[in-house]
Design a protein around this motif. Structure first.
Motif, PDB file in Angstrom:
ATOM      1  N   LYS A  96       0.840  -1.206   0.000  1.00 51.79           N
ATOM      2  CA  LYS A  96       0.000   0.000   0.000  1.00 51.79           C
ATOM      3  C   LYS A  96       0.873   1.253   0.000  1.00 51.79           C
ATOM      4  CE  LYS A  96      -3.549  -2.249   2.626  1.00 51.79           C
ATOM      5  NZ  LYS A  96      -3.983  -2.431   3.987  1.00 51.79           N
ATOM      6  N   GLU A  97       1.951   1.237   0.777  1.00 53.27           N
ATOM      7  CA  GLU A  97       2.840   2.400   0.819  1.00 53.27           C
ATOM      8  C   GLU A  97       3.484   2.665  -0.538  1.00 53.27           C
ATOM      9  OE1 GLU A  97       5.404   1.328   4.062  1.00 53.27           O
ATOM     10  OE2 GLU A  97       3.901   1.899   5.565  1.00 53.27           O
ATOM     11  N   ILE A  98       3.874   1.612  -1.246  1.00 50.32           N
ATOM     12  CA  ILE A  98       4.415   1.771  -2.601  1.00 50.32           C
ATOM     13  C   ILE A  98       3.344   2.372  -3.508  1.00 50.32           C
ATOM     14  CG2 ILE A  98       5.208   0.508  -4.655  1.00 50.32           C
ATOM     15  CD1 ILE A  98       6.555  -1.503  -2.664  1.00 50.32           C
ATOM     16  N   LEU A  99       2.122   1.892  -3.372  1.00 49.37           N
ATOM     17  CA  LEU A  99       1.017   2.403  -4.191  1.00 49.37           C
ATOM     18  C   LEU A  99       0.724   3.874  -3.895  1.00 49.37           C
ATOM     19  CD1 LEU A  99      -1.294  -0.708  -4.009  1.00 49.37           C
ATOM     20  CD2 LEU A  99      -0.337   0.281  -6.112  1.00 49.37           C
ATOM     21  N   PHE A 100       0.765   4.257  -2.626  1.00 52.03           N
ATOM     22  CA  PHE A 100       0.503   5.650  -2.267  1.00 52.03           C
ATOM     23  C   PHE A 100       1.542   6.575  -2.901  1.00 52.03           C
ATOM     24  CE2 PHE A 100      -1.433   4.055   1.995  1.00 52.03           C
ATOM     25  CZ  PHE A 100      -2.620   3.733   1.348  1.00 52.03           C
ATOM     26  N   ARG A 101       2.807   6.175  -2.839  1.00 52.56           N
ATOM     27  CA  ARG A 101       3.859   6.997  -3.455  1.00 52.56           C
ATOM     28  C   ARG A 101       3.697   7.062  -4.972  1.00 52.56           C
ATOM     29  NH1 ARG A 101       6.898   4.207   0.475  1.00 52.56           N
ATOM     30  NH2 ARG A 101       7.745   2.785  -1.080  1.00 52.56           N
ATOM     31  N   ALA A 102       3.353   5.933  -5.584  1.00 55.51           N
ATOM     32  CA  ALA A 102       3.176   5.885  -7.039  1.00 55.51           C
ATOM     33  C   ALA A 102       1.978   6.730  -7.471  1.00 55.51           C
ATOM     34  CB  ALA A 102       3.003   4.450  -7.507  1.00 55.51           C
ATOM     35  N   ALA A 103       0.910   6.713  -6.686  1.00 52.89           N
ATOM     36  CA  ALA A 103      -0.283   7.506  -7.025  1.00 52.89           C
ATOM     37  C   ALA A 103       0.060   8.983  -7.082  1.00 52.89           C
ATOM     38  CB  ALA A 103      -1.392   7.256  -6.002  1.00 52.89           C
ATOM     39  N   GLU A 104       0.822   9.438  -6.111  1.00 49.15           N
ATOM     40  CA  GLU A 104       1.235  10.847  -6.087  1.00 49.15           C
ATOM     41  C   GLU A 104       2.181  11.172  -7.238  1.00 49.15           C
ATOM     42  OE1 GLU A 104       0.291  13.472  -4.176  1.00 49.15           O
ATOM     43  OE2 GLU A 104      -1.222  12.146  -3.343  1.00 49.15           O
ATOM     44  N   ARG A 105       3.174  10.325  -7.414  1.00 50.12           N
ATOM     45  CA  ARG A 105       4.194  10.571  -8.438  1.00 50.12           C
ATOM     46  C   ARG A 105       3.584  10.574  -9.848  1.00 50.12           C
ATOM     47  NH1 ARG A 105       6.919   6.368  -7.540  1.00 50.12           N
ATOM     48  NH2 ARG A 105       6.323   5.179  -9.352  1.00 50.12           N
ATOM     49  N   ALA A 106       2.726   9.576 -10.126  1.00 55.59           N
ATOM     50  CA  ALA A 106       2.145   9.443 -11.468  1.00 55.59           C
ATOM     51  C   ALA A 106       0.824  10.189 -11.608  1.00 55.59           C
ATOM     52  CB  ALA A 106       1.936   7.965 -11.790  1.00 55.59           C
ATOM     53  N   GLN A 107       0.323  10.723 -10.502  1.00 52.30           N
ATOM     54  CA  GLN A 107      -0.956  11.424 -10.467  1.00 52.30           C
ATOM     55  C   GLN A 107      -2.070  10.569 -11.072  1.00 52.30           C
ATOM     56  OE1 GLN A 107      -0.269  15.315 -12.212  1.00 52.30           O
ATOM     57  NE2 GLN A 107       0.789  15.995 -10.374  1.00 52.30           N
ATOM     58  N   VAL A 108      -2.165   9.356 -10.543  1.00 53.45           N
ATOM     59  CA  VAL A 108      -3.179   8.406 -10.995  1.00 53.45           C
ATOM     60  C   VAL A 108      -4.111   8.084  -9.827  1.00 53.45           C
ATOM     61  CG1 VAL A 108      -1.684   6.410 -10.563  1.00 53.45           C
ATOM     62  CG2 VAL A 108      -3.558   6.201 -12.175  1.00 53.45           C
ATOM     63  N   THR A 109      -5.392   8.086 -10.106  1.00 50.11           N
ATOM     64  CA  THR A 109      -6.379   7.789  -9.068  1.00 50.11           C
ATOM     65  C   THR A 109      -6.220   6.351  -8.617  1.00 50.11           C
ATOM     66  OG1 THR A 109      -7.926   9.387  -9.979  1.00 50.11           O
ATOM     67  CG2 THR A 109      -8.839   7.709  -8.518  1.00 50.11           C
ATOM     68  N   THR A 110      -6.050   6.193  -7.315  1.00 54.04           N
ATOM     69  CA  THR A 110      -5.861   4.882  -6.703  1.00 54.04           C
ATOM     70  C   THR A 110      -6.931   4.721  -5.637  1.00 54.04           C
ATOM     71  OG1 THR A 110      -3.501   4.968  -7.142  1.00 54.04           O
ATOM     72  CG2 THR A 110      -4.231   3.437  -5.430  1.00 54.04           C
ATOM     73  N   THR A 111      -7.758   3.689  -5.787  1.00 50.22           N
ATOM     74  CA  THR A 111      -8.870   3.476  -4.876  1.00 50.22           C
ATOM     75  C   THR A 111      -8.716   2.137  -4.173  1.00 50.22           C
ATOM     76  OG1 THR A 111     -10.310   4.732  -6.368  1.00 50.22           O
ATOM     77  CG2 THR A 111     -11.382   3.383  -4.683  1.00 50.22           C
ATOM     78  N   LEU A 112      -8.707   2.190  -2.854  1.00 46.43           N
ATOM     79  CA  LEU A 112      -8.640   0.985  -2.041  1.00 46.43           C
ATOM     80  C   LEU A 112     -10.058   0.597  -1.660  1.00 46.43           C
ATOM     81  CD1 LEU A 112      -5.933   2.700  -1.489  1.00 46.43           C
ATOM     82  CD2 LEU A 112      -5.619   1.087   0.366  1.00 46.43           C
ATOM     83  N   LEU A 113     -10.375  -0.677  -1.777  1.00 51.28           N
ATOM     84  CA  LEU A 113     -11.677  -1.190  -1.368  1.00 51.28           C
ATOM     85  C   LEU A 113     -11.466  -2.271  -0.321  1.00 51.28           C
ATOM     86  CD1 LEU A 113     -11.985  -0.572  -4.678  1.00 51.28           C
ATOM     87  CD2 LEU A 113     -14.306  -1.153  -4.067  1.00 51.28           C
ATOM     88  N   ALA A 114     -12.226  -2.176   0.779  1.00 49.63           N
ATOM     89  CA  ALA A 114     -12.111  -3.163   1.855  1.00 49.63           C
ATOM     90  C   ALA A 114     -13.393  -3.137   2.670  1.00 49.63           C
ATOM     91  CB  ALA A 114     -10.919  -2.839   2.745  1.00 49.63           C
ATOM     92  N   ASN A 115     -13.610  -4.210   3.432  1.00 51.57           N
ATOM     93  CA  ASN A 115     -14.813  -4.239   4.275  1.00 51.57           C
ATOM     94  C   ASN A 115     -14.535  -3.738   5.687  1.00 51.57           C
ATOM     95  OD1 ASN A 115     -13.572  -6.391   5.574  1.00 51.57           O
ATOM     96  ND2 ASN A 115     -14.767  -7.934   4.478  1.00 51.57           N
ATOM     97  N   HIS A 116     -13.344  -3.206   5.914  1.00 51.57           N
ATOM     98  CA  HIS A 116     -13.017  -2.559   7.190  1.00 51.57           C
ATOM     99  C   HIS A 116     -12.264  -1.262   6.874  1.00 51.57           C
ATOM    100  CE1 HIS A 116      -9.380  -4.818   6.184  1.00 51.57           C
ATOM    101  NE2 HIS A 116      -8.727  -3.946   6.906  1.00 51.57           N
ATOM    102  N   PHE A 117     -12.285  -0.332   7.791  1.00 55.96           N
ATOM    103  CA  PHE A 117     -11.657   0.963   7.549  1.00 55.96           C
ATOM    104  C   PHE A 117     -10.154   0.819   7.367  1.00 55.96           C
ATOM    105  CE2 PHE A 117      -9.475   4.793   8.974  1.00 55.96           C
ATOM    106  CZ  PHE A 117     -10.024   5.713   8.095  1.00 55.96           C
ATOM    107  N   ILE A 118      -9.631   1.500   6.370  1.00 55.31           N
ATOM    108  CA  ILE A 118      -8.192   1.552   6.131  1.00 55.31           C
ATOM    109  C   ILE A 118      -7.801   3.020   6.027  1.00 55.31           C
ATOM    110  CG2 ILE A 118      -6.328   1.033   4.505  1.00 55.31           C
ATOM    111  CD1 ILE A 118      -7.802  -1.534   3.801  1.00 55.31           C
ATOM    112  N   LYS A 119      -6.845   3.402   6.827  1.00 52.13           N
ATOM    113  CA  LYS A 119      -6.371   4.789   6.804  1.00 52.13           C
ATOM    114  C   LYS A 119      -5.524   5.017   5.556  1.00 52.13           C
ATOM    115  CE  LYS A 119      -4.146   8.317   9.412  1.00 52.13           C
ATOM    116  NZ  LYS A 119      -3.537   8.860  10.522  1.00 52.13           N
ATOM    117  N   THR A 120      -5.808   6.111   4.886  1.00 50.36           N
ATOM    118  CA  THR A 120      -5.042   6.484   3.700  1.00 50.36           C
ATOM    119  C   THR A 120      -4.500   7.897   3.890  1.00 50.36           C
ATOM    120  OG1 THR A 120      -7.011   7.334   2.586  1.00 50.36           O
ATOM    121  CG2 THR A 120      -6.425   5.044   2.150  1.00 50.36           C
TER     122      THR A 120
END
Length: 148
Positions: free
Chosen positions: A15-39
């Motif tokens: 997830k941390e790699i994805l968060f950095r990549a989302a910012e760097r590439a400016q691509v919408t990244t959506t996490l889906l889960a059945n419990h709360f996940i802090k982003t």
């Protein structure tokens, strides 16, 4: 391209790699889960909490993902569904699921499931290694560059 993350079982380091990549590439990244996940606060990172239940997050990803989107999942049946829709599917260990390898992965998954249900101890997957993280990051970067 949007990135959809099957986040219930996605390792924190991925997830941390994805968060950095989302910012760097400016691509919408959506996490889906059945419990709360802090982003982290970002206009490129979203979180959708789905109701509890078998495959609820998976079904929501299949419903929302469109051709050329990227789905991050270790769930092989989910990967098969999104690959069939023309999406990319990458597992947290960095393996890209494709039309040419997904059927083999499904067959192996079903075989292992049959072994487990007959009482054979198959063991679990080893922890994510540094090499797995690197392969994930490399394949993620290749896909983002290809679809920029």
């Amino acid at each position: 391209m949007n990135i959809w993350v099957d986040a219930d079982a996605c390792p924190v380091v991925i997830k941390e790699i994805l968060f950095r990549a989302a910012e760097r590439a400016q691509v919408t990244t959506t996490l889906l889960a059945n419990h709360f996940i802090k982003t982290p606060p970002s206009k490129f990172i979203d979180f959708i909490q789905v109701s509890a239940g078998f495959d609820v997050a998976d079904n929501e990803i299949v419903k929302r993902a469109v051709e050329n989107d990227l789905v991050i999942t270790a769930d092989i049946p989910l990967a098969a569904e999104v690959v069939e829709k023309g999406c990319y599917a990458l597992n947290p260990r960095g393996e890209l699921y494709t039309e040419s390898n997904i059927r083999q992965r499904l067959n192996m998954r079903d075989f292992m499931d049959t072994l487990r249900s007959s009482g054979v101890q198959t063991g679990g997957a080893p922890p994510i290694s540094q090499a797995d993280r690197q392969m994930f990051a490399n394949n993620l970067d290749k896909l983002l560059a290809k679809n920029k």
